[in-house]
Design a protein around this motif. Structure first.
Motif, PDB file in Angstrom:
ATOM      1  N   VAL A 284      42.975  49.068  47.004  1.00 46.38           N
ATOM      2  CA  VAL A 284      41.664  48.784  46.426  1.00 46.38           C
ATOM      3  C   VAL A 284      41.500  47.274  46.278  1.00 46.38           C
ATOM      4  CG1 VAL A 284      41.640  50.968  45.187  1.00 46.38           C
ATOM      5  CG2 VAL A 284      42.462  48.917  44.036  1.00 46.38           C
ATOM      6  N   GLU A 285      40.231  46.834  46.183  1.00 38.93           N
ATOM      7  CA  GLU A 285      39.912  45.425  46.028  1.00 38.93           C
ATOM      8  C   GLU A 285      39.361  45.184  44.623  1.00 38.93           C
ATOM      9  OE1 GLU A 285      40.568  43.330  48.522  1.00 38.93           O
ATOM     10  OE2 GLU A 285      41.255  45.004  49.776  1.00 38.93           O
ATOM     11  N   VAL A 286      39.864  44.160  43.965  1.00 34.34           N
ATOM     12  CA  VAL A 286      39.366  43.776  42.634  1.00 34.34           C
ATOM     13  C   VAL A 286      38.981  42.300  42.682  1.00 34.34           C
ATOM     14  CG1 VAL A 286      40.709  45.494  41.393  1.00 34.34           C
ATOM     15  CG2 VAL A 286      41.677  43.246  41.789  1.00 34.34           C
ATOM     16  N   PHE A 287      37.954  41.931  41.891  1.00 34.64           N
ATOM     17  CA  PHE A 287      37.467  40.558  41.875  1.00 34.64           C
ATOM     18  C   PHE A 287      38.377  39.669  41.025  1.00 34.64           C
ATOM     19  CE2 PHE A 287      33.624  43.015  42.843  1.00 34.64           C
ATOM     20  CZ  PHE A 287      33.214  42.361  43.998  1.00 34.64           C
ATOM     21  N   GLU A 288      38.132  38.366  41.161  1.00 35.80           N
ATOM     22  CA  GLU A 288      39.004  37.386  40.508  1.00 35.80           C
ATOM     23  C   GLU A 288      39.035  37.568  38.996  1.00 35.80           C
ATOM     24  OE1 GLU A 288      38.964  33.249  41.995  1.00 35.80           O
ATOM     25  OE2 GLU A 288      37.437  33.940  43.395  1.00 35.80           O
ATOM     26  N   HIS A 289      37.864  37.803  38.377  1.00 33.07           N
ATOM     27  CA  HIS A 289      37.835  37.905  36.921  1.00 33.07           C
ATOM     28  C   HIS A 289      38.452  39.207  36.412  1.00 33.07           C
ATOM     29  CE1 HIS A 289      34.223  40.186  38.073  1.00 33.07           C
ATOM     30  NE2 HIS A 289      34.367  40.827  36.927  1.00 33.07           N
ATOM     31  N   GLN A 290      38.767  40.146  37.329  1.00 33.25           N
ATOM     32  CA  GLN A 290      39.381  41.404  36.928  1.00 33.25           C
ATOM     33  C   GLN A 290      40.892  41.418  37.140  1.00 33.25           C
ATOM     34  OE1 GLN A 290      37.157  43.973  39.535  1.00 33.25           O
ATOM     35  NE2 GLN A 290      35.484  44.250  38.072  1.00 33.25           N
ATOM     36  N   VAL A 291      41.407  40.423  37.839  1.00 26.73           N
ATOM     37  CA  VAL A 291      42.834  40.426  38.185  1.00 26.73           C
ATOM     38  C   VAL A 291      43.694  40.327  36.936  1.00 26.73           C
ATOM     39  CG1 VAL A 291      44.624  39.104  39.372  1.00 26.73           C
ATOM     40  CG2 VAL A 291      42.433  39.526  40.491  1.00 26.73           C
ATOM     41  N   GLU A 292      43.231  39.563  35.946  1.00 25.14           N
ATOM     42  CA  GLU A 292      44.030  39.365  34.744  1.00 25.14           C
ATOM     43  C   GLU A 292      44.333  40.679  34.035  1.00 25.14           C
ATOM     44  OE1 GLU A 292      43.818  36.804  30.545  1.00 25.14           O
ATOM     45  OE2 GLU A 292      42.130  36.858  31.938  1.00 25.14           O
ATOM     46  N   ALA A 293      43.465  41.669  34.177  1.00 26.23           N
ATOM     47  CA  ALA A 293      43.659  42.946  33.494  1.00 26.23           C
ATOM     48  C   ALA A 293      44.581  43.890  34.259  1.00 26.23           C
ATOM     49  CB  ALA A 293      42.311  43.621  33.259  1.00 26.23           C
ATOM     50  N   MET A 294      44.952  43.570  35.503  1.00 26.48           N
ATOM     51  CA  MET A 294      45.775  44.453  36.316  1.00 26.48           C
ATOM     52  C   MET A 294      47.260  44.278  35.976  1.00 26.48           C
ATOM     53  SD  MET A 294      43.804  46.241  38.420  1.00 26.48           S
ATOM     54  CE  MET A 294      42.761  46.448  37.008  1.00 26.48           C
ATOM     55  N   ARG A 295      47.968  45.407  35.892  1.00 28.82           N
ATOM     56  CA  ARG A 295      49.399  45.407  35.608  1.00 28.82           C
ATOM     57  C   ARG A 295      50.086  46.447  36.495  1.00 28.82           C
ATOM     58  NH1 ARG A 295      47.693  41.689  33.350  1.00 28.82           N
ATOM     59  NH2 ARG A 295      48.046  40.919  31.219  1.00 28.82           N
ATOM     60  N   VAL A 296      51.320  46.157  36.914  1.00 24.53           N
ATOM     61  CA  VAL A 296      52.115  47.141  37.653  1.00 24.53           C
ATOM     62  C   VAL A 296      52.438  48.305  36.717  1.00 24.53           C
ATOM     63  CG1 VAL A 296      54.295  47.546  38.841  1.00 24.53           C
ATOM     64  CG2 VAL A 296      53.061  45.405  39.216  1.00 24.53           C
ATOM     65  N   GLY A 297      52.250  49.525  37.190  1.00 24.88           N
ATOM     66  CA  GLY A 297      52.463  50.714  36.383  1.00 24.88           C
ATOM     67  C   GLY A 297      51.221  51.195  35.665  1.00 24.88           C
ATOM     68  N   GLN A 298      50.111  50.486  35.827  1.00 27.06           N
ATOM     69  CA  GLN A 298      48.871  50.860  35.147  1.00 27.06           C
ATOM     70  C   GLN A 298      48.274  52.127  35.755  1.00 27.06           C
ATOM     71  OE1 GLN A 298      46.247  47.572  34.078  1.00 27.06           O
ATOM     72  NE2 GLN A 298      44.619  48.689  35.074  1.00 27.06           N
ATOM     73  N   ARG A 299      47.709  52.984  34.897  1.00 25.91           N
ATOM     74  CA  ARG A 299      47.154  54.253  35.339  1.00 25.91           C
ATOM     75  C   ARG A 299      45.801  54.034  36.008  1.00 25.91           C
ATOM     76  NH1 ARG A 299      48.026  59.511  33.411  1.00 25.91           N
ATOM     77  NH2 ARG A 299      49.304  58.577  31.760  1.00 25.91           N
ATOM     78  N   MET A 330      41.271  40.522  45.550  1.00 24.94           N
ATOM     79  CA  MET A 330      42.705  40.709  45.717  1.00 24.94           C
ATOM     80  C   MET A 330      42.984  42.202  45.887  1.00 24.94           C
ATOM     81  SD  MET A 330      45.838  39.642  43.170  1.00 24.94           S
ATOM     82  CE  MET A 330      45.688  41.126  42.179  1.00 24.94           C
ATOM     83  N   THR A 331      43.964  42.536  46.708  1.00 22.76           N
ATOM     84  CA  THR A 331      44.306  43.922  46.986  1.00 22.76           C
ATOM     85  C   THR A 331      45.322  44.418  45.967  1.00 22.76           C
ATOM     86  OG1 THR A 331      43.903  43.592  49.343  1.00 22.76           O
ATOM     87  CG2 THR A 331      45.165  45.536  48.708  1.00 22.76           C
ATOM     88  N   VAL A 332      45.039  45.597  45.415  1.00 22.22           N
ATOM     89  CA  VAL A 332      45.939  46.277  44.481  1.00 22.22           C
ATOM     90  C   VAL A 332      46.312  47.610  45.111  1.00 22.22           C
ATOM     91  CG1 VAL A 332      46.186  47.284  42.186  1.00 22.22           C
ATOM     92  CG2 VAL A 332      44.905  45.153  42.489  1.00 22.22           C
ATOM     93  N   SER A 333      47.606  47.910  45.168  1.00 25.13           N
ATOM     94  CA  SER A 333      48.087  49.134  45.800  1.00 25.13           C
ATOM     95  C   SER A 333      48.455  50.167  44.738  1.00 25.13           C
ATOM     96  CB  SER A 333      49.301  48.840  46.684  1.00 25.13           C
ATOM     97  OG  SER A 333      49.738  50.011  47.338  1.00 25.13           O
ATOM     98  N   ILE A 334      47.951  51.389  44.921  1.00 20.00           N
ATOM     99  CA  ILE A 334      48.190  52.505  44.000  1.00 20.00           C
ATOM    100  C   ILE A 334      48.928  53.603  44.760  1.00 20.00           C
ATOM    101  CG2 ILE A 334      47.081  54.211  42.516  1.00 20.00           C
ATOM    102  CD1 ILE A 334      44.649  52.310  42.447  1.00 20.00           C
ATOM    103  N   VAL A 355      41.215  49.681  31.306  1.00 17.71           N
ATOM    104  CA  VAL A 355      42.167  48.619  31.009  1.00 17.71           C
ATOM    105  C   VAL A 355      42.021  48.189  29.557  1.00 17.71           C
ATOM    106  CG1 VAL A 355      42.998  46.353  31.691  1.00 17.71           C
ATOM    107  CG2 VAL A 355      41.946  47.858  33.385  1.00 17.71           C
ATOM    108  N   PRO A 356      43.059  48.289  28.731  1.00 24.37           N
ATOM    109  CA  PRO A 356      42.976  47.742  27.364  1.00 24.37           C
ATOM    110  C   PRO A 356      43.017  46.225  27.412  1.00 24.37           C
ATOM    111  CG  PRO A 356      45.165  48.632  27.785  1.00 24.37           C
ATOM    112  CD  PRO A 356      44.345  48.954  28.996  1.00 24.37           C
ATOM    113  N   VAL A 357      41.959  45.582  26.880  1.00 23.48           N
ATOM    114  CA  VAL A 357      41.868  44.125  26.917  1.00 23.48           C
ATOM    115  C   VAL A 357      42.043  43.492  25.542  1.00 23.48           C
ATOM    116  CG1 VAL A 357      40.446  44.077  28.987  1.00 23.48           C
ATOM    117  CG2 VAL A 357      39.351  44.280  26.762  1.00 23.48           C
ATOM    118  N   ALA A 358      41.893  44.278  24.457  1.00 22.19           N
ATOM    119  CA  ALA A 358      42.089  43.741  23.105  1.00 22.19           C
ATOM    120  C   ALA A 358      42.530  44.880  22.204  1.00 22.19           C
ATOM    121  CB  ALA A 358      40.806  43.101  22.572  1.00 22.19           C
TER     122      ALA A 358
END
Length: 510
Positions: A284-299, A330-334, A355-358
């Motif tokens: 999947v493709e995510v935008f730059e401002h969304q990359v910070e919320a991505m984590r390995v192991g995220q559902r 950026m590409t994120v692999s699931i 994504v939990p952000v706060a």
């Protein structure tokens, strides 16, 4: 005034009609007499009732009167607004004893405009990211089928792309002189070791056994299965061709050529590509401002258009370390489980991340925030009927709420509806305080007696300039200043001789 003009016009028309009818005879004169008598006996036009006076016993000082739906419309006396609503009084106690940005509103009016409040709470803020992706094969479960020796292919058993094969299934037979020679060497080594088994020299017997083991290992390195070697030992005859078996269970996704039968192959030439589909990847493709919320192991929640109502749950396995320069994504692999093998590479999928952000943050509803170009505001209820407009610093947004970093505290009560009316009332109160202190307020119109701003007066154009017009029914008097008739510039003294033209101000001569 307009009614008086209308009555005059009607009277003039009726006078002409009465004169004409009077020439006809007594009947005409009698009709005209009745019309004029009814006209003069008609009641005067009714005027709008004045606004309700303050309640008896209320001795607070009234600063001014304003329109309830237009805070910029003010007057020094009661009356009605241009919208026909009664003006409401503003008391000195309301404007002078409250902190900046605070207003006091009558509880009845608060109820009528539909003010809703709720306490500020702490909660976790989750951001929802929706994107699309493409299914791809699991690179860790890809197997290439090739040979480690030269030979010729015979009896091809798997000929089609997409064909499902099981581990150990025969793909084709191959004739290779190297295989035939190695089979013969293995049989000889087995016979030699058997003869020396009872030798008086243990070292010689051990050397014969090591020769058997090395020859057998060479067959294993060439992917000859133990079952095939056992068949060779049992038959004691080298086979001309040996079968090449599938190393994995999967689907044929690539094939060297349309026809393999009879093809000469060299060592290392890839003939088949097998893919195990029990697990599959989604890129999947995510935008730059969304990359910070991505984590390995995220559902992640994955849905396919051709399987509506059947969501799949996957987990982020890898974040690619580079961005696409054209799409700025950026590409994120699931990774997904695919036990029934219904998912195939190349399919499109809709992917949702929560994504939990706060965590444990002070939050306010989205509708409670008044967004501005340079600042954000919220309205707090300090007590029943008392509200304060405060600036806030917003953090993350998610699920219809804003995280508030600064400006509110635990236990505050926030207004979630009609806050724009309260904000306008607060701005007006601040402007009135400034006026009381003798300072000019930019953008605030000066209201004359009666509540009409100068910008609302009718205008007309004379000699190329715009100026205030004389209201209808107001007659010019000898002592009326010339600027009242001709605007800001004054007319020069009248001509001294007959025929002389008055001297016009500069820029008004034709």
């Amino acid at each position: 005034m307009k009614n008086a003009i209308a009555v005059g016009v009607v009277s003039f028309g009726l006078g002409i009609a009465a004169t004409m009818l009077a020439t006809v005879g007594p009947a005409g004169r009698q009709w005209s007499t009745r019309v004029f008598s009814s006209l003069h006996e008609a009641p005067a036009p009714s005027r709008a009732a004045p606004a309700e006076a303050p309640m008896e016993g209320d001795e607070r000082e009234i600063l001014y009167w304003r329109a309830p739906m237009d805070p910029t419309f003010t007057s020094d006396r009661p009356g009605r607004s241009p919208m026909g609503m009664d003006l409401v009084p503003v008391y000195s106690s309301d404007a002078g004893s409250l902190p900046p940005g605070t207003v006091r509103i009558d509880p009845g009016f608060v109820q009528s405009i539909g003010v809703r409040t709720e306490p500020i709470t702490r909660r976790n803020v989750a951001q929802t990211i929706r994107t699309v992706g493409t299914l791809a094969h699991n690179d860790r479960q890809i197997a290439w089928v090739n040979t480690k020796y030269d030979g010729w292919i015979e009896n091809v058993a798997v000929n089609y792309l997409g064909e499902t094969v099981e581990e150990g299934q025969v793909l084709f037979d191959i004739y290779s002189p190297q295989l035939v020679t190695t089979q013969m060497e293995y049989l000889q080594a087995v016979d030699y070791a058997a003869r020396l088994e009872t030798s008086a020299y243990p070292a010689i017997a051990e050397r014969a056994r090591s020769l058997v083991a090395s020859t057998r290992a060479r067959l294993n390195y060439w992917d000859i299965a133990d079952a095939q070697i056992a068949t060779l030992e049992r038959e004691r005859t080298p086979r001309r061709t040996l079968s090449v078996l599938s190393p994995v269970t999967g689907v044929v996704v690539e094939k060297l050529d349309q026809a393999l039968d009879g093809m000469h192959v060299r060592a290392g030439m890839n003939l088949y590509k097998m893919a195990d589909l029990t697990t599959i990847w989604v890129d999947v493709e995510v935008f730059e401002h969304q990359v910070e919320a991505m984590r390995v192991g995220q559902r992640a929640r994955v849905e396919l258009p051709y399987l509506p109502g059947r969501p799949y749950t996957g987990f982020v396995r890898y974040l690619y370390p580079h961005f696409d320069e054209q799409t700025r994504t950026m590409t994120v692999s699931i990774e997904l489980e695919n036990p029934d093998l219904t998912l195939r590479a190349g399919m499109y999928a809709n992917v949702t991340f929560d994504v939990p952000v706060a965590r444990d943050a002070l939050t306010v509803p989205e509708e409670a925030v008044i967004r501005g170009g340079t600042r954000d505001l919220v309205v707090l209820e300090r007590s029943p009927g008392t509200f304060q407009v405060v600036p806030v610093t917003l953090g993350r947004y998610g699920a219809g709420v804003w995280e508030v970093l600064e400006g509110v505290e635990d236990g505050d009560t926030i207004v979630v509806s009609a806050q724009f009316l309260i904000d306008s009332e607060s701005n007006l109160t601040a402007a009135i305080r400034t006026l009381d202190s003798g300072m000019d307020v930019p953008g605030m119109p000066v209201m004359p007696a009666g509540g009409r701003a100068a910008s609302d007066m009718p205008t007309e154009h004379r000699h190329g300039e715009e100026h205030l017009a004389t209201p209808i029914g107001e007659q010019a008097t000898p002592d009326m200043p010339a600027e009242h008739l001709l605007g800001a510039e004054q007319v020069s003294s009248p001509p001294s001789r007959a025929g002389d033209m008055p001297t016009m101000p500069a820029g008004h001569r034709h």
